[in-house]
Design a protein around this motif. Structure first.
Motif, short mmCIF file in Angstrom:
data_model
loop_
_atom_site.label_atom_id
_atom_site.label_comp_id
_atom_site.label_asym_id
_atom_site.label_seq_id
_atom_site.Cartn_x
_atom_site.Cartn_y
_atom_site.Cartn_z
N THR A 77 39.03 42.80 36.18
CA THR A 77 39.56 41.64 35.48
C THR A 77 39.90 40.56 36.49
O THR A 77 39.99 40.83 37.68
CB THR A 77 40.84 42.02 34.70
N ASN A 79 42.62 38.76 35.65
CA ASN A 79 44.05 38.66 35.36
C ASN A 79 44.75 39.92 35.89
O ASN A 79 45.22 40.77 35.13
CB ASN A 79 44.28 38.51 33.85
N TYR A 81 47.58 40.79 37.29
CA TYR A 81 48.96 41.21 37.04
C TYR A 81 49.27 41.34 35.55
O TYR A 81 50.19 42.07 35.19
CB TYR A 81 49.92 40.26 37.76
N ASP A 82 48.47 40.69 34.70
CA ASP A 82 48.59 40.97 33.26
C ASP A 82 48.15 42.40 32.98
O ASP A 82 48.80 43.14 32.23
CB ASP A 82 47.72 39.99 32.46
N VAL A 83 47.03 42.80 33.59
CA VAL A 83 46.55 44.17 33.41
C VAL A 83 47.51 45.16 34.06
O VAL A 83 47.77 46.24 33.52
CB VAL A 83 45.12 44.31 33.96
N ASN A 85 50.66 44.87 34.26
CA ASN A 85 51.76 45.02 33.32
C ASN A 85 51.40 45.97 32.19
O ASN A 85 52.23 46.80 31.78
CB ASN A 85 52.16 43.66 32.77
N ASP A 86 50.17 45.86 31.69
CA ASP A 86 49.72 46.77 30.63
C ASP A 86 49.76 48.22 31.11
O ASP A 86 50.21 49.12 30.37
CB ASP A 86 48.30 46.42 30.20
N LYS A 89 53.45 49.34 31.43
CA LYS A 89 54.08 49.54 30.11
C LYS A 89 53.60 50.84 29.48
O LYS A 89 54.40 51.60 28.91
CB LYS A 89 53.77 48.36 29.20
N GLN A 109 55.42 35.36 40.87
CA GLN A 109 54.37 35.67 39.91
C GLN A 109 54.56 37.06 39.31
O GLN A 109 54.44 37.25 38.09
CB GLN A 109 52.99 35.57 40.59
N SER A 112 57.35 37.12 36.80
CA SER A 112 57.01 36.50 35.52
C SER A 112 56.04 37.34 34.70
O SER A 112 56.02 37.24 33.47
CB SER A 112 56.43 35.10 35.75
N LYS A 113 55.24 38.17 35.38
CA LYS A 113 54.19 38.92 34.68
C LYS A 113 54.62 40.33 34.28
O LYS A 113 54.14 40.86 33.27
CB LYS A 113 52.95 39.03 35.57
#
Length: 358
Positions: A77, A79, A81-83, A85-86, A89, A109, A112-113
């Motif tokens: 990806t 993204n 740090y979005d991934v 985070n997923d 979680k 960053q 925030s992510k």
């Protein structure tokens, strides 16, 4: 060389660090843990209590699909740090360890992510990297042997009238031609009065008769770097600088004798620094006297007056580099790479350490 055991050793420290997961972004730590040799900032590794996920983009997909251990999940990806985070979680990550080397911008960053609490850790993976395994030691032997051979060739090529840059460029060409991958820092070539500069990077200054010439260089072989310094003379440098050379040589010998498991950076440094002071040159030795090497040119532990807590152990690979620098006159540094053994140490760099007069 890369095994899942390194990640497991990291995971085993979670409880004492008061974390339940870790996000790795430092490029050398990524190389150490999963063999990721991308550019800084091009991905991260998420380690949770039950798994590990390498996150990067399409540029590295094919290579990592072939090289990553099967236990490491690969997510592609842009993204990162979005991934991340997923992944965190899904694993229930709440206390997320981050490295001291994280920049302020990246820390903002991540904050925030990522939904969890960030916990700063100090040199956790770097401490793991101190003790080299058999494959790492083999690579360091190759890199230090090649550097030693290069210097032995160099002193037959150097001539009065060449510039410092010409010497550095010759050395670079020889190293790359004979199997080195790349330099680990800009080669230092400092001649005459400039040899009194500990970090005198190569210039257009011509080498002159009577100059002391200091050459400090490090090159990667099989991913691991050497770091060696030699000072030689173009003709007779004079009695004072010959004496300085002898003092530095003896200081290094005294340090060698102190390098064994259990001794610390302050004690080892003092063996050389105190002698230099006794000989009247204490004001002319201002830098640390050694550091770890491996994937990076400067790793912990260190030798120096403030490094009492830096205890060395078997299979550490360290530089030993005392020096004396007389402003306006010249300087001397001799640097070797040593493997700490069960009983003491083994010098890996084999180029002559006595003063070479060309």
């Amino acid at each position: 060389m890369i095994t899942i055991n390194r990640i497991e050793k990291l995971r085993q420290q979670f409880q004492q660090l008061h974390i339940d997961s870790f996000i790795v972004t430092n490029s050398f730590n990524l190389l150490y843990l999963v063999g990721f040799d991308g550019l800084p900032g091009d991905g991260c590794l998420v380690v949770t209590a039950t798994g590990q996920t390498m996150i990067t983009d399409d540029r590295y997909k094919v290579e990592l699909e072939q090289s990553l251990p099967k236990d490491i999940e690969l997510r592609i990806t842009r993204n990162y740090y979005d991934v991340a985070n997923d992944v965190l979680k899904a694993a229930g990550g709440q206390q997320i360890g981050i490295e001291t080397s994280v920049s302020l911008a990246l820390a903002h960053q991540l904050k925030s992510k990522l939904a969890g609490q960030l916990v700063e850790t100090t040199n956790v993976i770097e401490a793991m990297r101190r003790s080299k395994d058999a494959d790492e030691i083999a690579a360091l032997r190759k890199s230090t042997q090649l550097a030693s051979q290069a210097f032995s060739e160099l002193i037959h090529q150097v001539r009065v009238g060449q510039t410092e840059l010409e010497v550095a460029n010759w050395l670079n060409n020889w190293m790359l031609t004979h199997g080195a991958q790349k330099p680990s820092f800009d080669t230092i070539v400092a001649s005459g009065y400039r040899s009194a500069l500990p970090h005198g990077f190569a210039t257009t200054k011509p080498l002159e008769k009577g100059d002391m010439v200091t050459v400090d260089f490090g090159y990667y072989v099989d991913g691991y770097t050497s770091d060696m310094t030699r000072t030689f003379a173009l003709g007779d440098p004079g009695d004072e600088l010959r004496h300085v050379y002898d003092v530095v040589h003896e200081a290094q010998e005294r340090m060698f004798k102190m390098i064994k498991p259990g001794n610390n950076g302050k004690v080892i440094d003092a063996a050389g620094r105190d002698y230099i002071g006794e000989m009247g040159f204490g004001d002319y030795f201002k830098h640390g006297s050694g550091h770890g090497i491996g994937l990076d040119i400067h790793e912990t532990p260190n030798f120096g007056p403030s490094y009492e807590s830096n205890v060395i152990h078997e299979n550490y690979v360290m530089t030993v580099e005392p020096g004396i620098y007389l402003p306006g006159k010249g300087g001397v540094r001799i640097e070797d790479d040593l493997l700490v053994t069960q009983e003491g140490n083994e010098r890996l760099t084999s180029a002559p350490r006595t003063l070479q007069v060309i």
